[in-house]
Design a protein around this motif. Structure first.
Motif, mmCIF file in Angstrom:
data_model
loop_
_atom_site.group_PDB
_atom_site.id
_atom_site.type_symbol
_atom_site.label_atom_id
_atom_site.label_comp_id
_atom_site.label_asym_id
_atom_site.label_seq_id
_atom_site.Cartn_x
_atom_site.Cartn_y
_atom_site.Cartn_z
ATOM 1 N N GLU A 1 -71.855 50.577 23.130
ATOM 2 C CA GLU A 1 -72.915 51.131 22.441
ATOM 3 C C GLU A 1 -72.806 52.805 22.411
ATOM 4 O O GLU A 1 -72.291 53.534 22.998
ATOM 5 N N GLY A 2 -73.355 53.006 21.020
ATOM 6 C CA GLY A 2 -73.157 54.426 20.779
ATOM 7 C C GLY A 2 -74.306 55.187 20.938
ATOM 8 O O GLY A 2 -75.401 54.710 21.652
ATOM 9 N N LYS A 3 -74.403 56.490 20.836
ATOM 10 C CA LYS A 3 -75.310 57.536 21.283
ATOM 11 C C LYS A 3 -76.309 57.513 20.134
ATOM 12 O O LYS A 3 -77.472 57.978 20.359
ATOM 13 N N SER A 4 -75.757 57.102 18.974
ATOM 14 C CA SER A 4 -76.835 57.073 17.721
ATOM 15 C C SER A 4 -77.510 55.771 17.541
ATOM 16 O O SER A 4 -77.451 55.129 18.387
ATOM 17 N N SER A 5 -77.698 55.767 16.130
ATOM 18 C CA SER A 5 -78.545 54.475 15.769
ATOM 19 C C SER A 5 -77.439 53.134 16.037
ATOM 20 O O SER A 5 -76.364 53.311 15.790
ATOM 21 N N LEU A 6 -77.954 52.216 15.834
ATOM 22 C CA LEU A 6 -77.292 50.782 15.895
ATOM 23 C C LEU A 6 -76.351 50.821 14.748
ATOM 24 O O LEU A 6 -75.067 50.665 14.837
ATOM 25 N N VAL A 7 -76.715 51.059 13.539
ATOM 26 C CA VAL A 7 -76.178 51.071 12.420
ATOM 27 C C VAL A 7 -75.165 51.912 12.350
ATOM 28 O O VAL A 7 -73.662 51.852 12.101
ATOM 29 N N LYS A 8 -75.571 53.292 12.697
ATOM 30 C CA LYS A 8 -74.503 54.375 13.015
ATOM 31 C C LYS A 8 -73.239 54.081 13.789
ATOM 32 O O LYS A 8 -72.289 54.510 13.544
ATOM 33 N N SER A 9 -73.527 53.688 15.004
ATOM 34 C CA SER A 9 -72.780 53.464 16.103
ATOM 35 C C SER A 9 -71.706 52.467 15.415
ATOM 36 O O SER A 9 -70.468 52.683 15.722
ATOM 37 N N PHE A 10 -72.341 51.381 14.821
ATOM 38 C CA PHE A 10 -71.393 50.300 14.376
ATOM 39 C C PHE A 10 -70.325 50.747 13.168
ATOM 40 O O PHE A 10 -69.198 50.572 13.321
ATOM 41 N N LEU A 11 -70.847 51.575 12.169
ATOM 42 C CA LEU A 11 -70.018 51.998 11.126
ATOM 43 C C LEU A 11 -69.199 53.187 11.811
ATOM 44 O O LEU A 11 -67.762 53.095 11.279
ATOM 45 N N ASP A 12 -69.673 53.793 12.637
ATOM 46 C CA ASP A 12 -68.435 54.731 13.285
ATOM 47 C C ASP A 12 -67.385 54.131 13.947
ATOM 48 O O ASP A 12 -66.339 54.589 14.009
ATOM 49 N N GLU A 13 -67.585 53.017 14.673
ATOM 50 C CA GLU A 13 -66.825 52.328 15.410
ATOM 51 C C GLU A 13 -65.826 51.645 14.499
ATOM 52 O O GLU A 13 -64.625 51.833 14.609
ATOM 53 N N VAL A 14 -66.303 51.270 13.183
ATOM 54 C CA VAL A 14 -65.326 50.416 12.089
ATOM 55 C C VAL A 14 -64.383 51.788 11.743
ATOM 56 O O VAL A 14 -63.213 51.399 11.557
ATOM 57 N N TRP A 15 -65.028 52.802 11.629
ATOM 58 C CA TRP A 15 -64.137 53.954 10.917
ATOM 59 C C TRP A 15 -63.131 54.500 11.955
ATOM 60 O O TRP A 15 -61.965 54.556 11.636
ATOM 61 N N ASN A 16 -63.441 54.384 13.317
ATOM 62 C CA ASN A 16 -62.570 55.131 14.391
ATOM 63 C C ASN A 16 -61.471 53.927 14.576
ATOM 64 O O ASN A 16 -60.293 54.453 14.826
ATOM 65 N N LEU A 17 -61.876 52.822 14.395
ATOM 66 C CA LEU A 17 -60.854 51.739 14.674
ATOM 67 C C LEU A 17 -59.675 51.734 13.461
ATOM 68 O O LEU A 17 -58.539 51.884 13.651
ATOM 69 N N ARG A 18 -60.271 52.223 12.201
ATOM 70 C CA ARG A 18 -59.243 52.406 11.068
ATOM 71 C C ARG A 18 -58.385 53.428 11.211
ATOM 72 O O ARG A 18 -57.181 53.649 11.056
ATOM 73 N N VAL A 19 -59.203 54.625 11.544
ATOM 74 C CA VAL A 19 -58.451 55.970 11.705
ATOM 75 C C VAL A 19 -57.351 55.973 12.706
ATOM 76 O O VAL A 19 -56.526 56.751 12.660
ATOM 77 N N SER A 20 -57.842 55.301 13.843
ATOM 78 C CA SER A 20 -56.727 55.260 15.153
ATOM 79 C C SER A 20 -55.354 54.692 14.658
ATOM 80 O O SER A 20 -54.444 54.930 15.461
ATOM 81 N N ARG A 21 -55.204 53.891 13.517
ATOM 82 C CA ARG A 21 -53.957 53.375 13.360
ATOM 83 C C ARG A 21 -53.422 54.202 11.869
ATOM 84 O O ARG A 21 -52.322 53.854 11.352
ATOM 85 N N GLU A 22 -54.262 55.216 11.581
ATOM 86 C CA GLU A 22 -53.655 56.013 10.369
ATOM 87 C C GLU A 22 -53.327 57.129 10.482
ATOM 88 O O GLU A 22 -52.876 57.877 9.698
ATOM 89 N N ILE A 23 -53.668 57.764 11.668
ATOM 90 C CA ILE A 23 -53.374 59.206 12.022
ATOM 91 C C ILE A 23 -52.388 59.481 13.158
ATOM 92 O O ILE A 23 -52.032 58.533 13.744
ATOM 93 N N ASN A 24 -51.986 60.761 13.499
ATOM 94 C CA ASN A 24 -51.083 60.932 14.388
ATOM 95 C C ASN A 24 -51.827 61.039 15.721
ATOM 96 O O ASN A 24 -52.660 62.030 15.821
ATOM 97 N N ARG A 25 -51.773 60.352 16.578
ATOM 98 C CA ARG A 25 -52.518 60.053 17.937
ATOM 99 C C ARG A 25 -52.217 61.345 18.793
ATOM 100 O O ARG A 25 -53.029 61.804 19.597
#
Length: 442
Positions: A327-351
Motif C-alpha cells: 500500500e502506497g502513501k498516495s492514491s490507489l492509482v498513483k501507488s500502482f503506477l509508481d510501483e510498476v515504474w519502480n519495478l521497471r527502473v529497479s532492473r534498468e539502473i545501477n543499484r
C-alpha cells in the motif's frame, strides 16, 4: 467582466470600426496585436492576457482622441474601453501575480524555494489556488532579464567551475587509462568510458605550442570566441556572459531550458551527460516515460471519478488493488503506477547508486529476484494496457458530452489525444493549469 462579455464588446467594437474602413488587419497593425488573436478573442476561442488588454485599451483611447469620429464608433469605443478598464482593475497588476503565488505558499519553505526559481525562469504558464479555486495566467517573457541573471551569478560561476574542473580532470587521462577515472567507474562500462574520452577535449585538439593550465578554459575560449580574461572573470563571478554567449554555452554542452547554468547546481551525472550521448538520451527517455505514467495516472483518476460506478471501471479498480504489492502513501492509482515504474527502473539502473537514504522506496524492489520482478511486471502490464483502452475512452467521452463544460472537454480531449500518441502532458500543467484542475485534482 466575464470573458463572454469581453468577446461581445470586442466584436461590436471591431464591427463598428470596419464600417468606417478600419478592418481587422488595420486594427491589428495599429493596436500591436495579431489578426489571428483578434479573431479568436471576438469568437471566444481564447482571451487576451493583461499585456494585450492594455494594448487594446490604449488603442481604443487613441481613437477617442480623434475629432469628428462617428458617433457609433465613439460609443462602441467608449463601451469597450470601460469594460477593458474594469477587467484590468480586477486582474493582479504585473508583478502582483508572482507576489500572490508566493504569499499563498509562505508557510512552506520548500515549495517557496521551488516556486521562486520557476517564476524567475518563466516556467509557470498558469496558476490555480486549489483552496479558493481562483487562478490566472502568467505573462511570460521571451528572455530572462539581466536582473534575474545577476541574482543567479554565483550559481553560474559555480557551475562553470564544475564544468571546467570536470574537463581538466578527464583530459588528463590517456584513452587506454580513462576507465581508471574513479569519478564514474561504477556507472560506466568500457564502451561508455571510450565514448567519454572521445567527446572530452584534449591538448591535441588545439594548435598550441606549450602546455596550458586548463584545457577546459581553452575549450570554452575556442568554442565561444571569447578571451581567457573573459572566462576567468566568469569563473570568479566578477562578470556574467551576455545573452549570445550564454546560449552558445548551453548549446555547446547540450543543456536546455532558461534555467540551465543558473537555476540549479550541476551534479556529476549532469556533467557526465554533457559528454555522453547514450546516457543523456537514456535519461531523457526515462524521464519522458515517467511523465507518461503520470499522465496515464491522471486519466485513470478522471475515469474513476466520473465513471466509477461502471462495471468495467469497477473491475479495473479491483485489478489494481489485487496487483498492488504494498500500500502506497498516495492514491490507489498513483501507488500502482509508481510501483510498476519502480519495478521497471529497479532492473534498468545501477543499484549501487540508490541507498536507504536517497531512495528508500527502491530497496524492496532491489531485494526481489529477477523472476519475481518479471512475474509482477507481466501481470501489471496487462492491467496497465486495460486502463487506456478504446472502451474506457469511449466511456469517459460519452460522459463528458452530457456533463462537462467547454474547458473540461478541452482538457479531456488533449489528455486522450496525447496518450493515443504515446506522449505526455507535463506534470506542472496537469497540476496548475485551470482546465485540468477543473477536470480533476487531488
Amino acid at each position: 467582466m466575464t470573458n463572454k462579455k469581453l468577446s461581445k464588446e470586442l466584436d461590436k467594437f471591431l464591427m463598428a470600426l470596419s464600417k468606417v474602413g478600419l478592418n481587422t488587419k488595420v486594427t491589428a497593425e495599429m493596436s500591436g496585436v495579431s489578426v489571428h488573436s483578434l479573431s479568436n478573442w471576438r469568437q471566444g476561442k481564447s482571451y487576451p492576457n493583461q499585456s494585450n488588454l492594455m494594448k487594446l485599451r490604449d488603442y481604443s483611447l487613441s481613437l477617442l482622441s480623434i475629432r469628428g469620429l462617428q458617433s457609433e464608433v465613439r460609443e462602441c469605443a467608449v463601451s469597450f474601453f470601460r469594460e477593458v478598464e474594469i477587467t484590468l482593475r480586477d486582474m493582479p497588476r504585473i508583478g502582483e501575480k508572482e507576489e500572490k503565488i508566493l504569499n499563498d505558499h509562505h508557510s512552506n519553505q520548500k515549495a517557496l524555494s521551488i516556486l521562486v526559481r520557476m517564476l524567475d525562469f518563466n516556467q509557470i504558464d498558469t496558476y490555480l489556488n486549489t483552496d479558493t479555486m481562483q487562478g490566472f495566467r502568467i505573462d511570460k517573457q521571451n528572455k530572462i532579464d539581466r536582473k534575474t541573471q545577476r541574482n543567479y551569478k554565483k550559481t553560474f560561476s559555480e557551475n562553470l567551475n564544475r564544468l571546467i574542473n570536470f574537463i581538466d580532470e578527464g583530459s588528463d587521462y590517456e584513452r587506454e587509462d580513462i576507465a581508471e577515472w574513479s569519478l564514474f567507474s561504477g556507472d560506466l562500462n568500457e564502451d561508455l568510458f571510450l565514448e567519454l574520452y572521445d567527446n572530452l577535449p584534449h591538448e591535441e585538439d588545439f594548435d598550441i605550442i606549450k602546455k596550458v593550465p586548463s584545457i577546459g578554459e581553452l575549450w570554452l575560449e575556442t568554442n565561444l570566441g571569447v578571451s581567457k580574461t573573459q572566462v576567468k572573470s566568469w569563473r570568479e563571478g566578477k562578470d556574467f556572459p551576455n545573452e549570445e554567449n550564454l546560449e552558445q554555452l548551453k548549446k555547446l554542452v547540450g543543456t536546455k531550458g532558461k534555467g540551465a547554468f543558473l537555476g540549479y547546481e550541476f551534479s556529476e551525472s549532469d556533467l557526465l551527460h554533457m559528454f555522453l550521448k547514450a546516457p543523456r538520451l537514456e535519461a531523457e527517455n526515462r524521464a519522458d516515460k515517467a511523465e507518461y505514467f503520470e499522465t496515464l495516472a491522471f486519466f485513470t483518476n478522471v475515469l474513476f471519478k466520473y465513471c466509477g460506478s461502471n462495471e468495467e471501471v469497477e473491475e479495473l479498480r479491483h485489478l489494481i488493488e489485487e496487483n498492488l504489492i504494498s500500500e502506497g502513501k498516495s492514491s490507489l492509482v498513483k501507488s500502482f503506477l509508481d510501483e510498476v515504474w519502480n519495478l521497471r527502473v529497479s532492473r534498468e539502473i545501477n543499484r549501487d547508486s540508490y541507498t536507504d537514504k536517497n531512495m528508500p522506496e527502491m530497496i524492496k524492489y532491489f531485494e526481489m529476484t529477477d523472476d519475481e520482478v518479471e512475474y509482477a511486471l507481466n501481470k501489471d502490464y496487462k492491467v496497465v494496457d486495460s486502463i487506456f483502452s478504446e472502451e474506457k475512452v469511449n466511456l469517459i467521452e460519452k460522459f463528458s458530452e452530457e456533463h462537462f463544460d467547454v474547458e473540461q472537454k478541452e482538457a479531456l480531449s488533449e489528455l486522450i489525444s496525447q496518450l493515443r500518441l504515446g506522449k505526455f502532458i507535463p506534470q506542472i500543467r496537469l497540476r496548475l493549469e485551470p482546465k485540468f484542475q477543473k477536470l480533476y485534482f487531488e
